[in-house]
Motif scaffolding. Structure first.
Motif, PDB file in Angstrom:
ATOM      1  N   PHE A 166       0.822  -1.223   0.000  1.00  0.00           N
ATOM      2  CA  PHE A 166       0.000   0.000   0.000  1.00  0.00           C
ATOM      3  C   PHE A 166       0.850   1.266   0.000  1.00  0.00           C
ATOM      4  O   PHE A 166       0.350   2.355  -0.287  1.00  0.00           O
ATOM      5  N   LYS A 167       2.129   1.159   0.349  1.00  0.00           N
ATOM      6  CA  LYS A 167       2.995   2.327   0.432  1.00  0.00           C
ATOM      7  C   LYS A 167       3.040   3.096  -0.892  1.00  0.00           C
ATOM      8  O   LYS A 167       3.336   4.285  -0.925  1.00  0.00           O
ATOM      9  N   ASP A 225       9.054  -1.825   3.109  1.00  0.00           N
ATOM     10  CA  ASP A 225       8.160  -1.475   2.006  1.00  0.00           C
ATOM     11  C   ASP A 225       8.211   0.004   1.625  1.00  0.00           C
ATOM     12  O   ASP A 225       8.033   0.341   0.454  1.00  0.00           O
ATOM     13  N   PRO A 239      -3.497  -3.406  10.080  1.00  0.00           N
ATOM     14  CA  PRO A 239      -2.395  -3.436  11.044  1.00  0.00           C
ATOM     15  C   PRO A 239      -1.894  -2.022  11.341  1.00  0.00           C
ATOM     16  O   PRO A 239      -2.002  -1.142  10.494  1.00  0.00           O
ATOM     17  N   ILE A 240      -1.362  -1.825  12.550  1.00  0.00           N
ATOM     18  CA  ILE A 240      -0.755  -0.525  12.880  1.00  0.00           C
ATOM     19  C   ILE A 240       0.733  -0.711  13.116  1.00  0.00           C
ATOM     20  O   ILE A 240       1.152  -1.523  13.933  1.00  0.00           O
ATOM     21  N   GLY A 241       1.550   0.048  12.381  1.00  0.00           N
ATOM     22  CA  GLY A 241       2.988   0.071  12.603  1.00  0.00           C
ATOM     23  C   GLY A 241       3.363   1.474  13.038  1.00  0.00           C
ATOM     24  O   GLY A 241       3.285   1.835  14.213  1.00  0.00           O
ATOM     25  N   ASN A 242       3.723   2.311  12.049  1.00  0.00           N
ATOM     26  CA  ASN A 242       4.044   3.703  12.348  1.00  0.00           C
ATOM     27  C   ASN A 242       2.778   4.561  12.431  1.00  0.00           C
ATOM     28  O   ASN A 242       2.842   5.766  12.643  1.00  0.00           O
ATOM     29  N   ASN A 286      -0.875   4.692   8.101  1.00  0.00           N
ATOM     30  CA  ASN A 286      -1.966   4.135   7.316  1.00  0.00           C
ATOM     31  C   ASN A 286      -3.314   4.320   8.012  1.00  0.00           C
ATOM     32  O   ASN A 286      -4.282   4.752   7.407  1.00  0.00           O
ATOM     33  N   ALA A 298       6.920  -5.376   9.220  1.00  0.00           N
ATOM     34  CA  ALA A 298       6.657  -4.042   8.682  1.00  0.00           C
ATOM     35  C   ALA A 298       5.860  -3.198   9.664  1.00  0.00           C
ATOM     36  O   ALA A 298       5.658  -2.006   9.454  1.00  0.00           O
ATOM     37  N   GLN A 346       1.523  -9.024   7.685  1.00  0.00           N
ATOM     38  CA  GLN A 346       0.683  -7.939   8.221  1.00  0.00           C
ATOM     39  C   GLN A 346      -0.778  -8.137   7.828  1.00  0.00           C
ATOM     40  O   GLN A 346      -1.693  -7.806   8.595  1.00  0.00           O
ATOM     41  N   THR A 353      -1.956  -5.530   3.470  1.00  0.00           N
ATOM     42  CA  THR A 353      -1.143  -4.360   3.164  1.00  0.00           C
ATOM     43  C   THR A 353      -0.017  -4.610   2.157  1.00  0.00           C
ATOM     44  O   THR A 353       0.476  -3.679   1.533  1.00  0.00           O
ATOM     45  N   SER A 354       0.420  -5.863   2.040  1.00  0.00           N
ATOM     46  CA  SER A 354       1.427  -6.141   1.009  1.00  0.00           C
ATOM     47  C   SER A 354       1.249  -7.552   0.481  1.00  0.00           C
ATOM     48  O   SER A 354       0.337  -8.269   0.885  1.00  0.00           O
TER      49      SER A 354
END
Ligand SMILES: *Cc1c(COP(=O)(O)O)cnc(C)c1O
Ligand SMILES: [Zn+2]
Length: 467
Positions: free
Chosen positions: A138-139, A171, A274-277, A280, A335, A386, A414-415
């Protein structure tokens, strides 16, 4: 192109609106011009977001008219309308169509989960396959807006040379390197910072293949992020992390597309991601808010963020009511393995102001993430770890009664599965280092069989009956 049907003349509403977009500090509200690069507020150091000061002009168009505009644009062949900039007015109206860079991103399929997988999860649901973007995550949505913006600024300010840079869990660097490599080489240089040994072989191959300068640093993502933040503060670089609010704006397209794919009816919808940074989830919430403001949809969906037990600061904030960074433990959802999400202040603000009753954080184990991924992929999907986290989070949300099995459910994959095939291999070979806490289930394992022979040997192995 001559041989393509030129339908842009008839009936396609082209984007002529340019808006009055500025950077705005989410803390002190100070605003700054869009043709300069800002990542944090020069006055107070907080995060920035983009606001369009003439947004109310867009409100003069009715929801029905907007839906019609966006639906008509889907029939266009113009590159500038084929990707996320179909929603031009809501992404970044400042960038005129001729400066838009389109590499095939966005409008990813919404795939109905297979029947057996739905039974396993506890309810029918859809998978938004964001792994089917050009760099397979998605990036690319945020990179398409950031690089289109950069392309526009380079031309407008006649910048002789720009260095695009990012820190990444894999990613972001793949997407940044891909999009940067599309711009003129003499003018644009591309650098990515990666935590050594913390990205998959496939993810590392991507920026290398795009010709970026790849710098590996010790530590985890959070350590790389500190270095890149320091560089962005003190040197002339174009930062491509999600701290760059132009990227967040591109990622809002995920929500616009979901609404369009559901025929603009999002009633009773829950979206699981999912939550990373936390860039999103910020973008997804902001995207739905835009649609609500323009009366394109008439209610907000429920947004469910999923975190691993090994990197769960947002979950803990939701449970305890106060936020504290955590130190991460190795996670298969690599990720999203982030202990101090950069965009957390935005999430907090969005939840407090708009999503208080519609935002949930779910925590899942590493074991559950792997089983989510493996089970989804055994039923016709191509989700990464993810995405597996999303599936596991959905299952848990249904079990815990957070969402009703009869509501409409979408998970964000997401990927692409292939980026994380190393974790699949470790699962099959039962070779996860202890700290992952994953023990494979026999029925989900698979391995190649070597047969040193011909058709009859293969037939014998497969127990085939002769015709
Ligand atoms: C970046 C990334 C995430 C996490 O998204 P954030 O915006 O950082 O919360 C999840 N999955 C994949 C595959 C990613 O690349
Ligand atoms: Zn400020």
């Amino acid at each position: 192109m001559k041989n393509r049907r030129d339908n842009t003349r008839e009936n396609i509403p082209l984007p002529t609106y340019r808006g009055d977009v500025v950077y705005s500090c989410i803390n002190c509200g100070d605003t700054f011009p869009i043709d300069q690069f800002f990542y944090t507020c020069p006055a107070c150091g907080s995060l920035m977001k983009l606001i369009d000061r003439s947004f109310s002009e867009l409100e003069n168009i009715t929801g029905t008219e907007w839906r019609d505009i966006f639906d008509k644009r889907k029939m266009s062949n113009a590159p500038s309308l084929s990707g996320i900039f179909l929603f031009h007015e809501l992404i970044l109206p400042t960038v005129p169509p001729e400066d838009v860079i389109y590499l095939g991103e966005g409008h990813t399929p919404l795939v109905q989960a297979n029947h057996d997988l739905s039974s396993w999860a506890g309810a029918p649901f859809f998978v938004k396959s964001d792994g089917l973007n050009p760099s397979a995550s998605f990036k690319d949505r945020g990179m398409a807006s950031a690089i289109s913006y950069l392309n526009h600024v380079i031309r407008k300010r006649d910048l002789p040379e720009v260095l695009g840079i990012c820190a990444s869990t894999g990613d972001t660097s793949a997407a940044a390197a891909l999009y940067l490599s599309y711009l003129p080489k003499g003018r644009v240089k591309s650098v990515v910072l990666l935590p050594r040994g913390k990205v998959t072989v496939q993810q590392l191959s991507q920026p290398l293949g795009s010709g970026a300068t790849v710098i590996e640093l010790p530590g985890v993502f959070d350590d790389c992020m500190k270095v890149v933040e320091d560089l962005a503060e003190n040197y002339e670089v174009f930062l491509l992390n999600s701290k760059n609010s132009v990227r967040i704006n591109g990622q809002k397209s995920f929500s616009y597309e979901i609404a369009q794919q559901l025929g603009w009816d999002v009633s009773g919808l829950s979206v699981v991601l999912p939550i990373g940074n936390a860039g999103n989830i910020t973008a997804v919430m902001e995207g739905f808010l835009d649609l609500l403001r323009l009366k394109i949809i008439d209610s907000l969906p429920t947004v469910i963020g999923v975190q691993s037990e090994h990197a769960d600061p947002v979950y803990r904030w939701r449970m305890a009511g106060k936020y504290k960074p955590v130190s991460v433990v190795p996670s298969v959802a690599q990720a999203a393995m982030i202990g101090d999400p950069v965009s957390f202040p935005k999430v907090r603000q969005l939840v407090e102001e708009h999503f208080e009753t519609r935002f949930f954080a779910i925590r899942v184990s590493e074991q559950e993430i792997m089983e989510g991924m493996m089970t989804a992929n055994r039923h016709g999907h191509v989700v990464c770890t993810q995405g597996g986290e999303s599936v596991a989070g959905l299952k848990k949300a249904i079990e815990n009664g957070i969402v009703s099995p009869s509501s409409r459910l979408i998970i964000d994959s997401t990927s692409h599965q292939l980026k994380f095939s190393e974790f699949q291999r470790m699962y099959f070979e039962d070779s996860f280092p202890d700290e992952y806490e994953v023990s494979p289930r026999e029925e989900l394992k698979n391995e190649p069989v070597y047969i040193n022979g011909g058709a009859s040997d293969v037939a014998e192995y497969l127990n085939l009956q002769k015709k």
